[in-house]
Design an enzyme around this catalytic site. Structure first.
Site, mmCIF file in Angstrom:
data_model
loop_
_atom_site.group_PDB
_atom_site.id
_atom_site.type_symbol
_atom_site.label_atom_id
_atom_site.label_comp_id
_atom_site.label_asym_id
_atom_site.label_seq_id
_atom_site.Cartn_x
_atom_site.Cartn_y
_atom_site.Cartn_z
ATOM 1 C CB CYS A 148 -15.282 6.170 3.501
ATOM 2 S SG CYS A 148 -13.960 6.000 4.717
ATOM 3 C CG HIS A 166 -13.779 10.527 2.193
ATOM 4 N ND1 HIS A 166 -15.092 10.534 2.617
ATOM 5 C CD2 HIS A 166 -13.090 9.815 3.108
ATOM 6 C CE1 HIS A 166 -15.179 9.844 3.744
ATOM 7 N NE2 HIS A 166 -13.980 9.398 4.071
ATOM 8 C CD GLU A 220 -16.510 12.419 -0.105
ATOM 9 O OE1 GLU A 220 -16.034 11.612 -0.927
ATOM 10 O OE2 GLU A 220 -16.710 12.155 1.095
HETATM 11 N N1 GLN Z 1 -16.044 4.011 10.106
HETATM 12 C C1 GLN Z 1 -15.197 3.628 9.008
HETATM 13 C C2 GLN Z 1 -13.728 3.656 9.395
HETATM 14 O O1 GLN Z 1 -13.349 4.315 10.342
HETATM 15 C C3 GLN Z 1 -15.448 4.494 7.788
HETATM 16 C C4 GLN Z 1 -15.112 5.941 7.969
HETATM 17 C C5 GLN Z 1 -15.748 6.840 6.942
HETATM 18 O O2 GLN Z 1 -16.692 6.482 6.274
HETATM 19 N N2 GLN Z 1 -15.231 8.048 6.824
HETATM 20 O O3 GLN Z 1 -12.923 3.026 8.758
#
Ligand code: GLN
Length: 538
Positions: free
Chosen positions: A382, A509, A511
């Site tokens: 992410c 994600h 995970e």
């Molecule tokens: N801050 C970033 C976004 O909103 C990544 C979010 C995250 O890592 N969950 O796109």
């Protein structure tokens, strides 16, 4: 069979591992062929933990249907493979919101709205999952957050008391407490447990089963003492000793007959003890894994719970390759070009963590640069993937000012930009791109290979910003490939540099969907690359 309800409460202190006990019980009942779900009721006022700082409440776990939830749901899914939903994570805030919205609509026809019965009725409805259609469950396990005696959990206790009365033998209450060891006296103490059970009884709830958390083995005499002071049978007092791994807990609970005691209480024939072969095979592998592989976790929060699912996914993937993954937390806010070689020395792989906001951003970019220029296997998740993209733009594409519009809204090279549909959103809670979306993988890419050649996958998301497609061609030409794309919205989901050993960033994600019996393929592939780079210790 009518659905049976198991309520799990905790006493004496928090952090006893109620979530692990709930997940273990779910696993044991599942092994007996029952259809189970596990849900968590948290007494705080936030609608969900999505707006909570990880220092407050650890990781925010995301369900496939896009609910931001308590990290215990991660344990439930990893232990049981169940896919939880938004109905599995409820807070006081959500309960009150439902009741207040109903009151504003005029549904209560002029009545005075009170904690009892309106709030407790709403809690009961959700504990019984009355809104969930088409479920055919044998068991619903309900874990209540917090500790007995907390003012804020009182309505939940009242709801359990009423349900217990209403459901008769179809409901069972399990109470988890702590037995401290006093070193000076060389004694284990049951008094806190007695007080905690009294408190519960004072609310009209008699526990059926007591689970004692302890750092030392408890003998039968002590268990007997608890049984007789707390009005439970000896076989209904089990202990949860410190074990080398949380995944040993189901087996320990089974050995002590926790699931069998519950079935007896309800009046279901106990039958044979299930062998749980796959689980035991996993545990044997875990016990046998001696070789270590060091992985750096570059993130903001030096807290076990902050990146729980990532840590567990790494550990689980390692076990299937007979290695113990040694995770070294590296604080991104302290990482600089000057110290990076030193801080990441000896690491077989690097994970760049998800996150929000400015703090620690330069350090994450430095880590991405180090991994790319030294060919250390690197997994960006992410925000981690976004930092890989920014680093590549600055160093390879030559845009020294490349940034994400999250960090620098006026950047001329916004290689990471806010998603179009996010631009009009003003509320913070529950408004990100959340939950499972499909992703098309490019055949022949390393990511696609990791998934066993699958062309199409679905993964969970939690973000507002995305790879800016205006730059896609430039990246592809310079060697960073956009190998995973959402087929409906054309959003870039996976980037990789094929010329490197393992350099993959995912906007999603992975995970969140790693389980004990099925660790996520990207983590398996990443760990294989870490082992293969010659840095793994003997
Ligand atoms: N801050 C970033 C976004 O909103 C990544 C979010 C995250 O890592 N969950 O796109």
């Amino acid at each position: 069979m009518a659905t049976k309800y198991i309520f799990i409460t905790g006493g004496v202190v928090s952090s006893l591992g109620k979530g692990i006990i709930s997940a273990s019980l779910g696993k044991l009942l599942q092994a007996r062929g029952f259809k189970v779900t596990i849900q968590k009721f948290d007494p705080y006022i936030n609608i969900d933990p999505g707006t909570l700082n990880p220092y407050e409440h650890g990781e925010c776990y995301v369900t496939a249907d896009g609910m931001e939830t308590d990290l215990d749901l991660g344990h439930y899914e990893r232990f049981t493979g169940i896919r939880t939903t938004r109905e599995n994570s409820i807070t006081t805030g959500r309960i009150y919101k439902t009741v207040i919205d109903r009151e504003r609509r005029g549904d209560y026809l002029g009545k005075t709205i009170q904690v009892v019965p309106h709030i407790t009725d709403e809690i009961k409805r959700r504990m019984l999952r009355q809104d969930v259609k088409g479920e055919d469950l044998d068991f619903v396990i309900t874990e209540v957050g917090g500790t007995i005696g907390d003012i804020e959990s009182a309505p939940f206790m009242e709801a359990i008391r009423q349900l217990r009365w209403q459901l008769g033998r179809d409901a069972v209450c399990v109470h988890l407490t702590y037995v401290p060891y006093l070193k000076a006296a060389e004694e284990l103490k049951t008094k806190p447990t007695q007080h905690s059970v009294k408190e519960l009884q004072g609310m009209g709830i008699q526990p059926d089963i007591i689970v004692l958390r302890t750092e030392r083995h408890l003998d039968d005499a002590l268990r007997m003492k608890v049984a007789s002071f707390c009005n439970v049978d000896l076989e209904c007092v089990v202990q949860s000793e410190d074990l080398p791994s949380i995944y040993e807990v189901p087996v320990s609970m089974q050995r002590q007959g926790l699931d069998a005691a519950i079935l007896r209480k309800i009046g279901i024939p106990v039958g044979e003890t299930p062998a749980m072969k796959a689980w035991h095979d996993f545990l044997n592998k875990q016990r046998g894994a001696k070789r270590e592989v060091s992985v750096a976790l570059v993130g903001k929060y030096d807290l076990q719970d902050a990146y729980k699912s990532i840590r567990e996914s790494l550990n689980l993937a390692g076990i299937y390759d007979d290695v113990k993954v040694k995770i070294h937390f590296v604080a991104s806010q302290a990482l600089t070009r000057e110290n990076v070689a030193d801080r990441l020395a000896g690491m077989s792989g690097i994970v760049i963590c998800p996150g929000f906001g400015q703090r620690g951003i330069p350090g994450k970019i430095v880590a991405a640069e180090y991994a790319r220029t030294h060919d250390v296997p690197c997994f960006g998740i992410c925000l981690g993937m976004q930092m890989m993209v920014i680093e590549f733009a600055r160093d390879v594409l030559g845009y020294a000012d490349a940034d994400s519009s999250e960090m620098r809204p006026d950047t001329p090279h916004n290689v990471i930009d806010m998603m179009e549909e996010q631009k009009s959103i003003t509320q913070m809670g529950g408004t990100m791109r959340l939950g499972e979306y499909p992703c098309q993988l490019r055949p022949g890419s390393r990511a696609c290979e990791a998934y066993g050649g699958k062309g199409s996958v679905a993964e969970r998301h939690r973000h507002r910003y995305e790879f800016n497609n205006r730059y896609r061609e430039a990246y592809e030409k310079a060697g960073m490939q956009c190998v995973g794309v959402n087929p409906d919205a054309d959003l870039v989901e996976v980037v990789e540099i094929p010329s490197l050993r393992w350099y993959i960033g995912t906007q999603f994600h992975p995970e969140y969907s790693s389980t004990v019996l099925h660790p996520h393929p990207l983590f398996i592939s990443f760990i294989k690359a870490c082992i293969g780079n010659g840095n793994a210790e003997a």
